[in-house]
Design a protein around this motif. Sequence first.
Motif, short mmCIF file in Angstrom:
data_model
loop_
_atom_site.label_atom_id
_atom_site.label_comp_id
_atom_site.label_asym_id
_atom_site.label_seq_id
_atom_site.Cartn_x
_atom_site.Cartn_y
_atom_site.Cartn_z
N ALA A 61 39.76 31.52 32.62
CA ALA A 61 40.58 30.88 33.65
C ALA A 61 41.51 31.88 34.33
O ALA A 61 41.90 31.70 35.47
N GLN A 62 41.85 32.94 33.63
CA GLN A 62 42.76 33.95 34.17
C GLN A 62 42.03 35.10 34.86
O GLN A 62 42.63 36.11 35.16
N TYR A 63 40.74 34.94 35.10
CA TYR A 63 39.96 36.00 35.77
C TYR A 63 40.63 36.38 37.07
O TYR A 63 40.98 35.53 37.87
N ARG A 64 40.83 37.65 37.26
CA ARG A 64 41.45 38.14 38.49
C ARG A 64 40.48 39.09 39.16
O ARG A 64 39.98 40.02 38.55
N ARG A 65 40.19 38.82 40.41
CA ARG A 65 39.34 39.70 41.20
C ARG A 65 40.24 40.77 41.81
O ARG A 65 41.17 40.45 42.55
N PRO A 66 39.99 42.02 41.52
CA PRO A 66 40.85 43.07 42.06
C PRO A 66 40.64 43.23 43.57
O PRO A 66 39.53 43.10 44.07
N VAL A 67 41.73 43.50 44.26
CA VAL A 67 41.67 43.73 45.70
C VAL A 67 42.33 45.07 45.97
O VAL A 67 43.53 45.24 45.76
N ASP A 68 41.53 46.03 46.41
CA ASP A 68 42.02 47.37 46.70
C ASP A 68 42.30 47.46 48.20
O ASP A 68 41.40 47.32 49.02
N SER A 69 43.54 47.69 48.54
CA SER A 69 43.92 47.72 49.95
C SER A 69 44.09 49.12 50.50
O SER A 69 44.58 49.30 51.62
N SER A 70 43.65 50.14 49.78
CA SER A 70 43.89 51.53 50.21
C SER A 70 43.21 51.83 51.55
O SER A 70 43.75 52.58 52.36
#
Length: 141
Positions: free
Chosen positions: A25-34
Amino acid sequence: MKKLLFFCLFVALAVLGAYIGFQLAQYRRPVDSSRMEKCLALYKSYRSDTDQDKLAKELSKISLTPNDFQHIIDKFILYRTQKSSMKQAMKLLKAFRMGFDIEVEKVYSISGMENEPFRLDAEILTVFESKPELVKDAFEG
């Protein structure tokens, strides 16, 4: 004794199942904004220099075309000018990070983002969320 062992095994499996469920439930999809941050830096530089060849060379280093760059800057402008759109998009960003697949009506894909249509917006919104001063500096500086 067998009942106690069975009860302990049952409790251990229940705790393990709850732990695994909580982790999923705590799965986090990483978002790289570089890449979006680099686009803002290039935009600021381009506003003072207006050298299109230099811009195209820098864009190719981050695997973007001038058309992709224009679309990205347009999205930044849209979110800067329409605060209600940004509020709704931030809610979508939260859902995206939690792992939900966001289906959108009109998709503009840039290099490397074809499989996740909301990823471009997610990266742009992450810049607004984490480095608003960078956005302000690029457009007002």
